[in-house]
Scaffold this motif. Structure first.
Motif, PDB file in Angstrom:
ATOM      1  N   GLU A 193      34.753 -85.582-149.155  1.00  0.00           N
ATOM      2  CA  GLU A 193      36.028 -86.009-148.587  1.00  0.00           C
ATOM      3  C   GLU A 193      36.084 -85.907-147.073  1.00  0.00           C
ATOM      4  N   GLY A 194      34.943 -85.725-146.409  1.00  0.00           N
ATOM      5  CA  GLY A 194      34.993 -85.637-144.959  1.00  0.00           C
ATOM      6  C   GLY A 194      33.743 -85.038-144.362  1.00  0.00           C
ATOM      7  N   THR A 195      33.865 -84.547-143.122  1.00  0.00           N
ATOM      8  CA  THR A 195      32.718 -84.014-142.392  1.00  0.00           C
ATOM      9  C   THR A 195      33.136 -82.764-141.613  1.00  0.00           C
ATOM     10  N   LEU A 196      32.141 -81.962-141.232  1.00  0.00           N
ATOM     11  CA  LEU A 196      32.324 -80.838-140.328  1.00  0.00           C
ATOM     12  C   LEU A 196      31.118 -80.792-139.410  1.00  0.00           C
ATOM     13  N   GLY A 197      31.380 -80.812-138.086  1.00  0.00           N
ATOM     14  CA  GLY A 197      30.287 -80.868-137.131  1.00  0.00           C
ATOM     15  C   GLY A 197      30.344 -79.760-136.099  1.00  0.00           C
ATOM     16  N   LEU A 198      29.159 -79.392-135.575  1.00  0.00           N
ATOM     17  CA  LEU A 198      29.013 -78.408-134.514  1.00  0.00           C
ATOM     18  C   LEU A 198      28.217 -79.035-133.379  1.00  0.00           C
ATOM     19  N   MET A 199      28.536 -78.652-132.135  1.00  0.00           N
ATOM     20  CA  MET A 199      27.849 -79.206-130.978  1.00  0.00           C
ATOM     21  C   MET A 199      27.599 -78.107-129.953  1.00  0.00           C
ATOM     22  N   LEU A 200      26.418 -78.137-129.334  1.00  0.00           N
ATOM     23  CA  LEU A 200      26.071 -77.230-128.252  1.00  0.00           C
ATOM     24  C   LEU A 200      25.412 -78.041-127.151  1.00  0.00           C
ATOM     25  N   ALA A 201      25.855 -77.856-125.904  1.00  0.00           N
ATOM     26  CA  ALA A 201      25.313 -78.640-124.796  1.00  0.00           C
ATOM     27  C   ALA A 201      25.140 -77.754-123.576  1.00  0.00           C
ATOM     28  N   SER A 202      24.102 -78.040-122.804  1.00  0.00           N
ATOM     29  CA  SER A 202      23.831 -77.312-121.576  1.00  0.00           C
ATOM     30  C   SER A 202      23.441 -78.301-120.489  1.00  0.00           C
ATOM     31  N   SER A 203      23.989 -78.089-119.282  1.00  0.00           N
ATOM     32  CA  SER A 203      23.706 -78.965-118.157  1.00  0.00           C
ATOM     33  C   SER A 203      23.318 -78.116-116.955  1.00  0.00           C
ATOM     34  N   SER A 204      22.297 -78.570-116.214  1.00  0.00           N
ATOM     35  CA  SER A 204      21.810 -77.789-115.079  1.00  0.00           C
ATOM     36  C   SER A 204      21.479 -78.709-113.909  1.00  0.00           C
ATOM     37  N   GLU A 205      21.928 -78.311-112.732  1.00  0.00           N
ATOM     38  CA  GLU A 205      21.550 -78.972-111.487  1.00  0.00           C
ATOM     39  C   GLU A 205      21.511 -77.928-110.388  1.00  0.00           C
ATOM     40  N   ASN A 206      21.166 -78.344-109.182  1.00  0.00           N
ATOM     41  CA  ASN A 206      20.920 -77.358-108.135  1.00  0.00           C
ATOM     42  C   ASN A 206      22.164 -76.560-107.750  1.00  0.00           C
ATOM     43  N   ASP A 207      23.369 -77.104-107.979  1.00  0.00           N
ATOM     44  CA  ASP A 207      24.580 -76.401-107.552  1.00  0.00           C
ATOM     45  C   ASP A 207      25.598 -76.213-108.675  1.00  0.00           C
ATOM     46  N   TYR A 208      25.218 -76.517-109.918  1.00  0.00           N
ATOM     47  CA  TYR A 208      26.209 -76.493-111.002  1.00  0.00           C
ATOM     48  C   TYR A 208      25.510 -76.217-112.324  1.00  0.00           C
ATOM     49  N   GLU A 209      26.015 -75.244-113.069  1.00  0.00           N
ATOM     50  CA  GLU A 209      25.509 -74.926-114.402  1.00  0.00           C
ATOM     51  C   GLU A 209      26.669 -74.993-115.391  1.00  0.00           C
ATOM     52  N   SER A 210      26.421 -75.584-116.553  1.00  0.00           N
ATOM     53  CA  SER A 210      27.487 -75.734-117.539  1.00  0.00           C
ATOM     54  C   SER A 210      26.947 -75.479-118.938  1.00  0.00           C
ATOM     55  N   LEU A 211      27.728 -74.747-119.725  1.00  0.00           N
ATOM     56  CA  LEU A 211      27.396 -74.502-121.125  1.00  0.00           C
ATOM     57  C   LEU A 211      28.632 -74.809-121.949  1.00  0.00           C
ATOM     58  N   ALA A 212      28.469 -75.660-122.976  1.00  0.00           N
ATOM     59  CA  ALA A 212      29.614 -76.106-123.773  1.00  0.00           C
ATOM     60  C   ALA A 212      29.319 -75.949-125.256  1.00  0.00           C
ATOM     61  N   PHE A 213      30.385 -75.672-126.015  1.00  0.00           N
ATOM     62  CA  PHE A 213      30.297 -75.543-127.458  1.00  0.00           C
ATOM     63  C   PHE A 213      31.506 -76.239-128.076  1.00  0.00           C
ATOM     64  N   GLY A 214      31.301 -76.907-129.215  1.00  0.00           N
ATOM     65  CA  GLY A 214      32.416 -77.610-129.826  1.00  0.00           C
ATOM     66  C   GLY A 214      32.282 -77.739-131.331  1.00  0.00           C
ATOM     67  N   MET A 215      33.414 -78.027-131.965  1.00  0.00           N
ATOM     68  CA  MET A 215      33.472 -78.290-133.402  1.00  0.00           C
ATOM     69  C   MET A 215      34.338 -79.518-133.627  1.00  0.00           C
ATOM     70  N   ASN A 216      34.027 -80.276-134.665  1.00  0.00           N
ATOM     71  CA  ASN A 216      34.851 -81.426-135.027  1.00  0.00           C
ATOM     72  C   ASN A 216      34.786 -81.629-136.530  1.00  0.00           C
ATOM     73  N   GLY A 217      35.797 -82.308-137.051  1.00  0.00           N
ATOM     74  CA  GLY A 217      35.815 -82.550-138.484  1.00  0.00           C
ATOM     75  C   GLY A 217      36.699 -83.720-138.857  1.00  0.00           C
ATOM     76  N   THR A 218      36.477 -84.249-140.036  1.00  0.00           N
ATOM     77  CA  THR A 218      37.301 -85.322-140.580  1.00  0.00           C
ATOM     78  C   THR A 218      37.656 -84.995-142.021  1.00  0.00           C
ATOM     79  N   LEU A 219      38.783 -85.531-142.462  1.00  0.00           N
ATOM     80  CA  LEU A 219      39.229 -85.360-143.852  1.00  0.00           C
ATOM     81  C   LEU A 219      39.792 -86.681-144.331  1.00  0.00           C
ATOM     82  N   GLU A 220      39.237 -87.219-145.416  1.00  0.00           N
ATOM     83  CA  GLU A 220      39.666 -88.510-145.945  1.00  0.00           C
ATOM     84  C   GLU A 220      40.687 -88.308-147.067  1.00  0.00           C
TER      85      GLU A 220
END
Length: 397
Positions: free
Chosen positions: A135-162
């Protein structure tokens, strides 16, 4: 589109997301059926901003940013319930950066640029896993970004229900990111030194619903909230002092109607409303026509021209004073001004059996005159106009 970026770092990430969105054209974000194929996709994009107006630029360097984006995406089903996906992005940026806009003695807006070409690189990696239920989905996401002056770490969840025999789909997502800023060449200014190891945090929530009206019409709507906190000023700009929090609210509605012009076609309409506690209000309207042709056995061609209009009001602390009071919020960043913008673009996809070839182009133009409902009497020479070209190849297995 709501002036949320803060310089080269965010611009590079936005261009990467724009290019990635074009792989592939036919992906159905509302489907709760696990794909039964794997995919390897490679895409290259080139982003080029128009030069700053020479008659309004203080320094002789009028060249704006050019960004090259290289992307690799690998996705595959695992078992009967999981779908895994990883993406790698490498970007290079060069060009001069706008640092301040102020009014000269003649009352004309003058743009101050960095006066030298900036060269930066950014690497981003992300991984997502989606579990498919009946009846739907459940998702997880992890992302990392790096450059000489900026570092970023992100985490997320998403889902659907039919619901309602799959005619109604509820969507929800949650994400957070933690960024660290380390401005280049901190010896240049006290502001850059103060911003060393500065933190920025973001939290986003979105809830939406998709409704199938009949076999040809689908509508979707949703509401999102994002809170940014921490260091939100731009250390590369002069006299840029912004609040340490920003609350953003968006509401969107989309309409899809599937037609039979030629072989098969669909009309896409999207409207987005935005507001934040910095005083910015914006709206955007996007229309796209997606036309498909069956050329011969196992070969199809799809063409999707697009037009978008965007407008926004200015932030409450946007000002063009050369030396504003130190105890007040102030920014002359053109992205916080009142302006409007239009985009014209086209995407194309050729599928030959398990191979997909894609190409895209977009021309973006912004100006104060396009703001319509709130036109500013001040010129904003820092506003950007740009072109984006992209091409990619994907192989399903």
């Amino acid at each position: 589109m709501a002036a949320t970026d803060q310089g080269p770092s965010s611009r590079m990430k936005a261009v990467g997301a724009l290019a990635l969105a074009a792989i592939p054209l036919s992906q159905n974000a509302h489907s709760a059926v696990q794909p039964d194929y794997g995919e390897v996709a490679v895409r290259v994009s080139q982003y080029q901003e128009d030069d700053s107006p020479a008659e309004r630029t203080l320094y002789p360097v009028t060249e704006r940013f050019s960004i090259d984006v290289n992307q690799l995406r690998i996705a595959a089903p695992v078992g009967r319930r999981w779908y895994l996906e990883t993406e790698l992005v490498y970007e290079t940026l060069s060009g001069a950066s706008p640092m301040q806009t102020y009014k000269n003695e003649d009352g004309q807006s003058v743009l101050v640029t960095s006066g030298a070409t900036i060269d930066e690189e950014r690497t981003q990696g992300s991984f997502s896993a989606t579990h498919y239920f009946s009846e739907g989905t459940l998702g997880l996401m992890l992302a990392s970004s790096s450059e000489n002056d900026y570092e970023s770490l992100a985490f997320g969840m998403n889902g659907t229900l039919e619901l309602s025999n799959k005619s109604t789909t509820l969507q929800g997502s949650w994400s957070m990111s933690n960024d660290t800023i380390n401005p280049s060449d901190p010896e240049i200014s006290v502001v850059r030194q103060e911003a060393t190891d500065a933190k920025k945090r973001s939290l986003s929530i979105y809830e939406g619903v998709t409704q199938v009206i009949n076999r040809r019409i689908v509508v979707q709507g949703g509401v999102g909230y994002t809170r940014h906190s921490g260091y939100l000023s731009d250390p590369y700009k002069f006299e840029d002092r912004r609040p340490s929090t920003r609350d953003q609210v968006t509401a969107n509605i989309s309409y899809r109607q599937y037609l039979y012009a030629g072989r098969a076609a669909a009309l896409h309409l999207d409207y987005v409303w935005y507001t934040d506690n910095w005083g910015i209000r914006s709206q955007s309207l996007t229309t796209k026509w997606v036309q498909s042709w069956q050329l011969w056995s196992m070969t199809t061609f799809q063409l999707a021209p697009m037009w978008r209009y965007y407008r926004q009001t200015e932030a409450s602390f946007y000002r063009l004073e050369q030396d504003p009071p130190d105890n007040e919020f102030s920014s002359s960043d053109a992205r916080l001004s009142s302006y409007g913008a239009t985009s014209l673009g086209v995407e194309a996809e050729l599928k030959i059996d398990m191979i997909s070839l894609t190409a895209s182009y977009e021309n973006y133009m912004s100006s104060t005159d396009l703001g319509i409902l709130q036109k500013s009497n001040d010129e904003a020479p820092g506003l950007v106009s740009f072109q984006v070209w992209g091409a990619g190849i994907a192989w399903r297995f």
